[in-house]
Design an enzyme around this catalytic site. Sequence first.
Site, mmCIF file in Angstrom:
data_model
loop_
_atom_site.group_PDB
_atom_site.id
_atom_site.type_symbol
_atom_site.label_atom_id
_atom_site.label_comp_id
_atom_site.label_asym_id
_atom_site.label_seq_id
_atom_site.Cartn_x
_atom_site.Cartn_y
_atom_site.Cartn_z
ATOM 1 N N ILE A 115 -39.844 -35.176 -9.059
ATOM 2 C CA ILE A 115 -40.298 -34.475 -10.260
ATOM 3 C C ILE A 115 -39.218 -33.525 -10.762
ATOM 4 O O ILE A 115 -39.007 -33.387 -11.968
ATOM 5 C CB ILE A 115 -41.608 -33.707 -9.989
ATOM 6 N N CYS A 116 -38.513 -32.878 -9.843
ATOM 7 C CA CYS A 116 -37.526 -31.851 -10.201
ATOM 8 C C CYS A 116 -36.511 -32.304 -11.251
ATOM 9 O O CYS A 116 -36.281 -31.578 -12.223
ATOM 10 C CB CYS A 116 -36.817 -31.339 -8.949
ATOM 11 N N PRO A 117 -35.884 -33.484 -11.105
ATOM 12 C CA PRO A 117 -34.904 -33.858 -12.127
ATOM 13 C C PRO A 117 -35.511 -34.039 -13.516
ATOM 14 O O PRO A 117 -34.859 -33.774 -14.521
ATOM 15 C CB PRO A 117 -34.289 -35.158 -11.606
ATOM 16 N N LEU A 136 -35.847 -30.410 -14.847
ATOM 17 C CA LEU A 136 -34.547 -29.804 -15.149
ATOM 18 C C LEU A 136 -33.908 -30.450 -16.376
ATOM 19 O O LEU A 136 -33.290 -29.770 -17.192
ATOM 20 C CB LEU A 136 -33.633 -29.869 -13.929
#
Length: 187
Positions: A46-48, A51
Amino acid sequence: MSLINKEVSDFSVEAFQNNAFKTVTKEDIKGKWSVFFFYPADFTFICPTELEDLQNKYAEFKKIGCEIYSVSTDTHFVHKAWHDNSERISKLEYPMLADPTHALSNDFEVLIEESGLAERGTFIVNPDGKIVAYEINAGNVGRNADELLRKVQASQFVYEHGDEVCPAKWQPGAETLKPSLDLVGQL
């Protein structure tokens, strides 16, 4: 206990930005708006997407005088490795703060003790270095940069116009509310 109006503690962390390492301290956030965008770890799922979403709005954040600081408990070397190996992360222009000692994660109260990772915490910090808005999401729920930008703009408006408040879904230029003096203490 609420973190609203809590002043960010002194800090000094390593960061990766624009293909270089640098140090970011509390002095860097004084006098301007900041968003601290905590996420669990580099090289995740999920993080990318979050970001990259922030990067797509980064110019708009900069235009309103707000710096974005993404933060995970990874080192600045891991941030660089992720940047060098991910199409999404290679686009990032804002600083990626390294928090392997958990100083920031503890100060913002997002550290997950068992794993040593940070919750998905989003914090808006005013030019006085105080938290004026924040949200913590479950690890499996991504965030929205459009809504974050709107919240920063609303926070800036209220900071400049202390006697007015922003209603739900307020957008810059829209009508605000001016509470009567006898209701101010009930907000």
